[in-house]
Structure formats: structure tokens, C-alpha cells
Design a protein around this motif. Structure first.
Motif, mmCIF file in Angstrom:
data_model
loop_
_atom_site.group_PDB
_atom_site.id
_atom_site.type_symbol
_atom_site.label_atom_id
_atom_site.label_comp_id
_atom_site.label_asym_id
_atom_site.label_seq_id
_atom_site.Cartn_x
_atom_site.Cartn_y
_atom_site.Cartn_z
ATOM 1 N N ASN A 1 13.868 -19.954 -3.960
ATOM 2 C CA ASN A 1 15.221 -19.538 -3.568
ATOM 3 C C ASN A 1 16.213 -19.542 -4.729
ATOM 4 O OD1 ASN A 1 14.621 -19.233 -0.710
ATOM 5 N ND2 ASN A 1 14.502 -21.465 -0.631
ATOM 6 N N LEU A 2 15.764 -19.152 -5.898
ATOM 7 C CA LEU A 2 16.648 -19.145 -7.068
ATOM 8 C C LEU A 2 17.760 -18.124 -6.924
ATOM 9 C CD1 LEU A 2 14.034 -19.485 -9.969
ATOM 10 C CD2 LEU A 2 15.253 -21.289 -8.741
ATOM 11 N N HIS A 3 17.497 -17.039 -6.215
ATOM 12 C CA HIS A 3 18.512 -16.002 -6.022
ATOM 13 C C HIS A 3 19.723 -16.525 -5.249
ATOM 14 C CE1 HIS A 3 15.500 -15.924 -2.792
ATOM 15 N NE2 HIS A 3 16.530 -15.723 -1.986
ATOM 16 N N ASP A 4 19.524 -17.557 -4.438
ATOM 17 C CA ASP A 4 20.632 -18.097 -3.647
ATOM 18 C C ASP A 4 21.675 -18.801 -4.502
ATOM 19 O OD1 ASP A 4 19.839 -17.160 -1.195
ATOM 20 O OD2 ASP A 4 18.696 -18.950 -0.658
ATOM 21 N N GLN A 5 21.371 -19.019 -5.769
ATOM 22 C CA GLN A 5 22.347 -19.613 -6.670
ATOM 23 C C GLN A 5 23.335 -18.577 -7.209
ATOM 24 O OE1 GLN A 5 22.583 -22.914 -7.227
ATOM 25 N NE2 GLN A 5 20.886 -23.221 -5.812
ATOM 26 N N ALA A 6 23.061 -17.295 -6.956
ATOM 27 C CA ALA A 6 23.929 -16.227 -7.453
ATOM 28 C C ALA A 6 25.003 -15.885 -6.424
ATOM 29 C CB ALA A 6 23.111 -14.983 -7.785
ATOM 30 N N GLU A 7 26.163 -15.496 -6.913
ATOM 31 C CA GLU A 7 27.300 -15.182 -6.056
ATOM 32 C C GLU A 7 27.189 -13.790 -5.436
ATOM 33 O OE1 GLU A 7 30.464 -17.474 -9.009
ATOM 34 O OE2 GLU A 7 30.849 -15.414 -8.361
ATOM 35 N N GLY A 8 27.789 -13.654 -4.239
ATOM 36 C CA GLY A 8 28.032 -12.358 -3.627
ATOM 37 C C GLY A 8 26.841 -11.421 -3.610
ATOM 38 N N GLU A 9 27.125 -10.144 -3.875
ATOM 39 C CA GLU A 9 26.078 -9.127 -3.836
ATOM 40 C C GLU A 9 25.086 -9.257 -4.990
ATOM 41 O OE1 GLU A 9 25.479 -7.556 -0.983
ATOM 42 O OE2 GLU A 9 26.201 -5.519 -1.391
ATOM 43 N N ASN B 1 0.813 -1.217 0.000
ATOM 44 C CA ASN B 1 0.000 0.000 0.000
ATOM 45 C C ASN B 1 0.843 1.261 0.000
ATOM 46 O OD1 ASN B 1 -2.540 -1.345 0.131
ATOM 47 N ND2 ASN B 1 -2.173 -1.751 2.306
ATOM 48 N N SER B 2 2.156 1.106 0.229
ATOM 49 C CA SER B 2 3.034 2.269 0.282
ATOM 50 C C SER B 2 4.458 1.866 -0.087
ATOM 51 C CB SER B 2 3.010 2.890 1.689
ATOM 52 O OG SER B 2 3.818 4.049 1.740
ATOM 53 N N PRO B 3 4.737 1.688 -1.391
ATOM 54 C CA PRO B 3 6.092 1.299 -1.828
ATOM 55 C C PRO B 3 7.150 2.279 -1.324
ATOM 56 C CG PRO B 3 4.541 1.121 -3.639
ATOM 57 C CD PRO B 3 3.815 1.820 -2.530
ATOM 58 N N THR B 4 8.240 1.730 -0.820
ATOM 59 C CA THR B 4 9.315 2.527 -0.224
ATOM 60 C C THR B 4 10.552 2.510 -1.123
ATOM 61 O OG1 THR B 4 8.561 2.041 2.026
ATOM 62 C CG2 THR B 4 10.842 2.762 1.770
ATOM 63 N N VAL B 5 11.181 3.662 -1.273
ATOM 64 C CA VAL B 5 12.430 3.750 -2.025
ATOM 65 C C VAL B 5 13.577 3.340 -1.096
ATOM 66 C CG1 VAL B 5 13.985 5.235 -3.314
ATOM 67 C CG2 VAL B 5 11.511 5.596 -3.459
ATOM 68 N N ARG B 6 14.291 2.291 -1.473
ATOM 69 C CA ARG B 6 15.418 1.785 -0.681
ATOM 70 C C ARG B 6 16.692 1.932 -1.516
ATOM 71 N NH1 ARG B 6 11.123 -1.524 -0.643
ATOM 72 N NH2 ARG B 6 10.045 -1.866 1.355
ATOM 73 N N LYS B 7 17.603 2.782 -1.071
ATOM 74 C CA LYS B 7 18.865 2.968 -1.789
ATOM 75 C C LYS B 7 19.873 1.963 -1.242
ATOM 76 C CE LYS B 7 17.994 7.857 -2.732
ATOM 77 N NZ LYS B 7 18.509 9.246 -2.640
ATOM 78 N N MET B 8 20.163 0.947 -2.052
ATOM 79 C CA MET B 8 20.942 -0.189 -1.564
ATOM 80 C C MET B 8 22.448 -0.049 -1.806
ATOM 81 S SD MET B 8 18.465 -1.780 -0.284
ATOM 82 C CE MET B 8 19.212 -3.322 0.213
ATOM 83 N N ASP B 9 22.846 0.473 -2.952
ATOM 84 C CA ASP B 9 24.264 0.664 -3.281
ATOM 85 C C ASP B 9 25.072 -0.628 -3.138
ATOM 86 O OD1 ASP B 9 26.490 2.056 -4.107
ATOM 87 O OD2 ASP B 9 27.014 2.755 -2.100
ATOM 88 N N PHE B 10 24.768 -1.594 -3.973
ATOM 89 C CA PHE B 10 25.459 -2.880 -3.938
ATOM 90 C C PHE B 10 26.902 -2.722 -4.419
ATOM 91 C CE2 PHE B 10 20.952 -4.027 -4.452
ATOM 92 C CZ PHE B 10 20.801 -4.797 -3.311
ATOM 93 N N GLU B 11 27.809 -3.338 -3.699
ATOM 94 C CA GLU B 11 29.228 -3.230 -4.013
ATOM 95 C C GLU B 11 29.817 -4.606 -4.317
ATOM 96 O OE1 GLU B 11 30.838 -1.479 -0.525
ATOM 97 O OE2 GLU B 11 29.942 0.501 -0.874
ATOM 98 N N GLY B 12 30.982 -4.602 -4.946
ATOM 99 C CA GLY B 12 31.696 -5.850 -5.179
ATOM 100 C C GLY B 12 31.194 -6.668 -6.353
ATOM 101 N N LEU B 13 30.352 -6.081 -7.196
ATOM 102 C CA LEU B 13 29.856 -6.839 -8.347
ATOM 103 C C LEU B 13 30.988 -7.185 -9.313
ATOM 104 C CD1 LEU B 13 26.511 -4.946 -9.132
ATOM 105 C CD2 LEU B 13 26.815 -7.060 -7.846
ATOM 106 N N ASP B 14 32.049 -6.373 -9.310
ATOM 107 C CA ASP B 14 33.172 -6.621 -10.213
ATOM 108 C C ASP B 14 34.035 -7.797 -9.751
ATOM 109 O OD1 ASP B 14 34.048 -5.284 -7.979
ATOM 110 O OD2 ASP B 14 35.493 -4.032 -9.048
#
Length: 283
Positions: free
Chosen positions: A160-168, A18-31
Motif C-alpha cells: 500500500n505504498l501508493h496510499d502515502q501519496a496525496e490526492g489524485e 490475457n487482454s490488456p485494456t486501455v483505460r483513459k483516466m484523465d486525472f485532475e487536481g495534480l496542481d
């Protein structure tokens, strides 16, 4: 085996449809991710890479499509949700652009693939469709694509498909999935405010379906064909290894897509908010 990720402390507001929130995550280490950062599988990883290309321009398309009719929305609650929706989509685009930078560092032909996508989708298909059918169709397509992204997000979280991805990357995909579920009804409710035409809604969804599956497959294979590490044997070995994932996604998302054809359908009927809340707390 799922890749273990060291949890980074973040204060994240819970999911609220009912009230979507903007979350600034700034994921690091993708490289720091490996070339095949999802389950060590090139076929699955390049599918995700395709969406890294699709999402930034796609988010901007969603924002423009909704903004075009925002001044006709009189409901203050929906106006507030539109602002949250736009803010979230801006953040999604920024984080996926970071992923594109990572892919460029890996030597992927991101610029060429992005240029192909932008020219065909936004330089040809959308201008032609808007010229013929008007801006309402773009809004209807946006509502349809939002149903797809929310459905894909729910399936990813449920299994839980996201758990197959590495790191951030795991956290980026999970966060995006949760927020797609959170704001999934915004574009739909704007469309219903502008027009309750069943024909418009379904035609928009059909166009969305062609775009959703068509570009995912095409861009995935542009990445695959440009990958020097993937030969004939690797392609089919990883394809066979990815079958269980592909069947799950196609069947589950396909099943949820059929709900859209019900005359009385509304995105809230599919739920998923509690699932998203529980998943978001794991970032």
C-alpha cells in the motif's frame, strides 16, 4: 499518515493479463498537491518525480521497441495484447506529462532535467547500443524494464505504498502499477517470438538494471540539489525517514529481479493479477 482521497466515480474495466485494456483516466487536481506529496518526505517525493521524467520518454521507447518486431508476430492473441500494451503506454505517458506540468508550476527545473535525460539516454546511450547490438537488444531491454516496472508495481500494491501519496497522485500511481502488472508479459513474449536466446535476454536485463536504478538515483538527486527547501539537515532527516521504504523496495524488487535469471522464467509466474484487480477497484 496516509492522505485521505475523495473517491471519484469511474467505471474501470477489471485487470486481464490475457487482454490488456486501455483505460483513459484523465486525472485532475495534480496542481493542488503539496511540494512533498508522498508522505511529506522530500527524498521519496523526488524519487517519484524522477520517474515522472523517465516514464513519458520511456513509454515511447517501449512502444518503438515492440513495434519494430510486431510484424513478425503471427499469434493473433499476442497481436491483440500488443495493441493493448501500446494503448496503455500512450496513456501512461500522457498522465505523467500532466505530473511534469505540475512540477513546473512548483518551480522545479523540469525542462533542464528532462533535457539531460533525453540527451544522455536517447541521444547517446540507446543509439550507441543499437548501433553495436541491433534492435533486438532494445527489445530485450524493454522486456527487462517491464519486469522491473511490474515488480515495482506489485510491491507498491502489496504494501500500500501508493496510499502515502496525496490526492489524485495516489490514484495515478496505483493505476499505473496495476496496468504494468496487466501487460508485463507482452514485451517478453514478443522477445521470445523473435529470439529465445538466454544470453540476449539476460544481457538486456543487465542493461535495463543499470538504466532503471541509475537514472532513478541520478534524476532524483538533480531534483533534490535544485530544491532550495532542502539543506544538509533536511536531506539526511528525510533520507533516514525514508529508509524503511527504500529497504522494502530495494529488497523486494531486487528479490523479484533475481527470478529473471532463471532459464525457464516467464513474467506470468510472479502473478499479481488478483492484487492489481483489488487495488484498481479502489480508484
Amino acid at each position: 499518515m496516509p492522505v485521505q482521497t475523495q473517491k471519484k466515480e469511474r467505471k474501470i474495466k477489471p485487470i486481464d493479463g490475457n487482454s490488456p485494456t486501455v483505460r483513459k483516466m484523465d486525472f485532475e487536481g495534480l496542481d493542488q498537491l503539496s511540494d512533498y506529496y508522498v508522505a511529506g518526505n522530500s527524498f521519496i517525493t523526488h524519487t517519484v518525480n524522477a520517474y515522472h521524467v523517465i516514464f513519458p520518454e520511456g513509454e515511447r521507447f517501449f512502444i518503438k521497441s515492440v513495434k519494430a518486431f510486431a510484424d513478425q508476430v503471427t499469434d493473433p492473441d499476442l497481436q491483440s495484447r500488443i495493441k493493448g500494451f501500446i494503448g496503455q503506454e500512450v496513456q501512461h505517458g500522457k498522465e505523467h506529462e500532466k505530473a511534469l506540468e505540475m512540477l513546473e508550476k512548483q518551480g522545479r527545473p523540469v525542462s533542464r532535467i528532462l533535457k539531460f535525460y533525453a540527451k544522455t539516454a536517447y541521444g547517446f546511450f540507446w543509439p550507441v547500443l543499437e548501433f553495436i547490438f541491433g534492435k533486438k537488444l532494445k527489445l530485450a531491454v524493454t522486456a527487462g524494464l517491464e519486469h522491473y516496472t511490474a515488480s515495482l508495481g506489485e510491491v507498491s500494491l502489496k504494501y500500500n505504498l501508493h496510499d502515502q501519496a496525496e490526492g489524485e497522485m495516489r490514484n495515478l500511481l496505483l493505476w499505473h502499477a496495476c496496468e504494468e502488472i496487466e501487460h508485463k508479459s507482452v514485451a517478453y513474449d514478443v522477445l521470445q517470438t523473435i529470439s529465445k536466446s538466454y544470453v540476449l535476454r539476460i544481457f538486456g536485463f543487465i542493461v535495463a538494471s543499470v538504466m532503471f536504478w541509475g537514472y532513478a538515483f541520478t534524476l532524483q538527486h538533480l531534483f533534490i540539489f535544485s530544491d532550495p527547501k532542502i539543506g544538509f539537515r533536511r536531506y539526511f532527516a528525510d533520507l533516514i525517514s525514508a529508509r524503511s521504504y527504500a529497504k522494502l523496495i530495494v529488497f523486494e524488487v531486487g528479490k523479484m529481479s533475481l527470478l529473471y535469471f532463471k532459464p525457464g522464467f516467464h513474467p506470468n509466474q510472479t502473478g499479481g493479477y488478483d492484487l492489481a484487480n483489488a487495488a484498481l477497484a479502489t480508484i
